[in-house]
Enzyme design. Structure first.
Site, PDB file in Angstrom:
ATOM      1  N   HIS A  23     -29.954-119.831  49.660  1.00  0.00           N
ATOM      2  CA  HIS A  23     -31.164-120.351  50.321  1.00  0.00           C
ATOM      3  C   HIS A  23     -31.152-120.007  51.812  1.00  0.00           C
ATOM      4  CE1 HIS A  23     -30.858-123.382  46.909  1.00  0.00           C
ATOM      5  NE2 HIS A  23     -32.088-122.933  46.757  1.00  0.00           N
ATOM      6  N   GLU A  62     -33.262-112.930  44.067  1.00  0.00           N
ATOM      7  CA  GLU A  62     -33.249-111.952  42.975  1.00  0.00           C
ATOM      8  C   GLU A  62     -32.623-112.514  41.690  1.00  0.00           C
ATOM      9  OE1 GLU A  62     -30.792-108.676  44.032  1.00  0.00           O
ATOM     10  OE2 GLU A  62     -31.178-107.566  42.196  1.00  0.00           O
ATOM     11  N   ASP A  83     -33.101-115.139  40.087  1.00  0.00           N
ATOM     12  CA  ASP A  83     -34.143-115.625  39.177  1.00  0.00           C
ATOM     13  C   ASP A  83     -35.239-114.560  39.087  1.00  0.00           C
ATOM     14  OD1 ASP A  83     -33.180-118.423  38.632  1.00  0.00           O
ATOM     15  OD2 ASP A  83     -33.197-118.419  40.813  1.00  0.00           O
ATOM     16  N   LEU A 116     -29.131-127.094  48.684  1.00  0.00           N
ATOM     17  CA  LEU A 116     -29.192-125.770  49.319  1.00  0.00           C
ATOM     18  C   LEU A 116     -27.800-125.160  49.497  1.00  0.00           C
ATOM     19  CD1 LEU A 116     -31.881-126.536  52.061  1.00  0.00           C
ATOM     20  CD2 LEU A 116     -32.220-125.786  49.694  1.00  0.00           C
TER      21      LEU A 116
HETATM   22  O1  PAF Z   1     -36.200-121.379  42.129  1.00  0.00           O
HETATM   23  C1  PAF Z   1     -36.424-122.592  42.345  1.00  0.00           C
HETATM   24  O2  PAF Z   1     -35.698-123.284  43.069  1.00  0.00           O
HETATM   25  C2  PAF Z   1     -37.605-123.248  41.666  1.00  0.00           C
HETATM   26  O3  PAF Z   1     -37.847-122.666  40.434  1.00  0.00           O
HETATM   27  C3  PAF Z   1     -38.871-123.241  42.527  1.00  0.00           C
HETATM   28  C4  PAF Z   1     -39.339-121.826  42.819  1.00  0.00           C
HETATM   29  C5  PAF Z   1     -38.622-123.980  43.843  1.00  0.00           C
HETATM   30  C6  PAF Z   1     -40.020-123.969  41.800  1.00  0.00           C
HETATM   31  O4  PAF Z   1     -39.708-125.294  41.521  1.00  0.00           O
END
Ligand code: PAF
Length: 297
Positions: free
Chosen positions: A37, A152, A154, A33
């Site tokens: 996050h 955003e 991803d 993290l």
């Molecule tokens: O973005 C991420 O960390 C991953 O693709 C997720 C959404 C946790 C799925 O494994």
């Protein structure tokens, strides 16, 4: 903070909270993290009665086994950070506990991420978005009705997850997918768990992804609407020794599959390798109607 080892227990915990009328914010993660996050967690905690997270490094979404084995594991620090950022429950799991119906992981039936998976990550990471929607479907079914927070950076992942959330409504599971702005390092580099593997000089070099997108945004602001021209501007800015570009693309975020030469709305997308580490980034070029926050399923 409650720490639960498997999705079954997490499902029971979430159902109990839902039965008491409490709203839930959910942040799915693969651990390692960072401040990106944390911004999702803080928002989830602020906008809901309770906030939960998952930590599961999903093997189904890694098309490159080396990328999976090199994925950083910082579990102890992650647990402390979750607690410090308002998380009430975190759950983990294994492929066996997420997919108890199969005795062999090879038999896990991957879900189809749909048309928004065409191109970009869908082309360059075959099977990746299939793996994402397959696990996110299980994560969403575990947590149940909630607001789910995604970054955003991803963006294409967020689009396919939004479609998944729409489909889950048919099973009476109601998820709002909320896309939150990318958190960046001071030099513009989008925060990512993979950045942990970059040296200081790699980090400097990697900020070229951000700068290339800013260049594209300026070109858009100056009136350039040609998709090809915009893509060339972004690609030229990324062409540097030490950076292996995978794609420098500009798409209309409201008309994903459009082949139009001139764009009505534009968002830049880049993917590149620096010292063997794959980085992606994206930026809205105009004030597109589909602001991250409005992507609610
Ligand atoms: O973005 C991420 O960390 C991953 O693709 C997720 C959404 C946790 C799925 O494994």
């Amino acid at each position: 903070m409650v720490i639960l080892p498997d999705p079954g227990e997490a499902n029971t915990w979430c159902a109990r909270q839902g039965n008491q009328g409490l709203t839930m914010g959910f942040v799915p993660t693969m651990g390692a993290l960072h401040a990106g996050h944390f911004s999702l967690l803080q928002r989830a905690a602020r906008e809901n009665d309770l906030c939960c997270a998952s930590i599961f490094v999903n093997p189904l979404q890694f098309n490159d086994p080396n990328d999976l084995s090199a994925y950083p594991d910082t579990l102890e620090a992650d647990i402390v950070a979750l607690e410090n950022h308002g998380c009430d429950m975190v759950f983990r799991g294994t492929l066996s506990t997420f997919f108890p119906e199969v005795d062999d992981h090879e038999k896990i039936r991957k879900l189809d991420p749909g048309p928004l998976a065409h191109g970009l990550e869908g082309s360059f990471r075959p099977g990746h978005l299939e793996g994402v929607v397959t696990i996110v479907d299980r994560l969403f079914r575990t947590v149940g009705n909630c607001r789910a927070y995604f970054g955003e950076k991803d963006y294409q992942q967020a689009l396919v997850v939004r479609d998944l959330a729409d489909a889950l409504a048919e099973d009476n599971i109601f998820i709002s997918v909320i896309i939150c702005p990318t958190v960046r390092a001071r030099n513009g580099l989008a925060l990512s768990s993979r950045n942990l593997r970059l040296s200081d000089s790699d980090r400097n070099l990697s900020s070229a992804l951000f700068r290339a997108l800013v260049r594209g945004k300026h070109a858009w602001s100056s009136g350039i609407r040609s998709k090809e021209e915009l893509e060339t501007i972004v690609a030229d800015c990324l062409a540097k020794p030490g950076i292996r570009v995978e794609y420098a693309a500009v798409r209309d975020p409201e008309d994903w599959t459009s082949n139009a030469e001139d764009l009505m709305a534009a968002r830049g997308f880049v993917a590149a390798y620096v010292s063997g580490i794959r980085l992606i980034d994206t930026m809205a070029f105009g004030s597109d109607r589909m602001k991250p926050d409005s992507l609610q399923g």
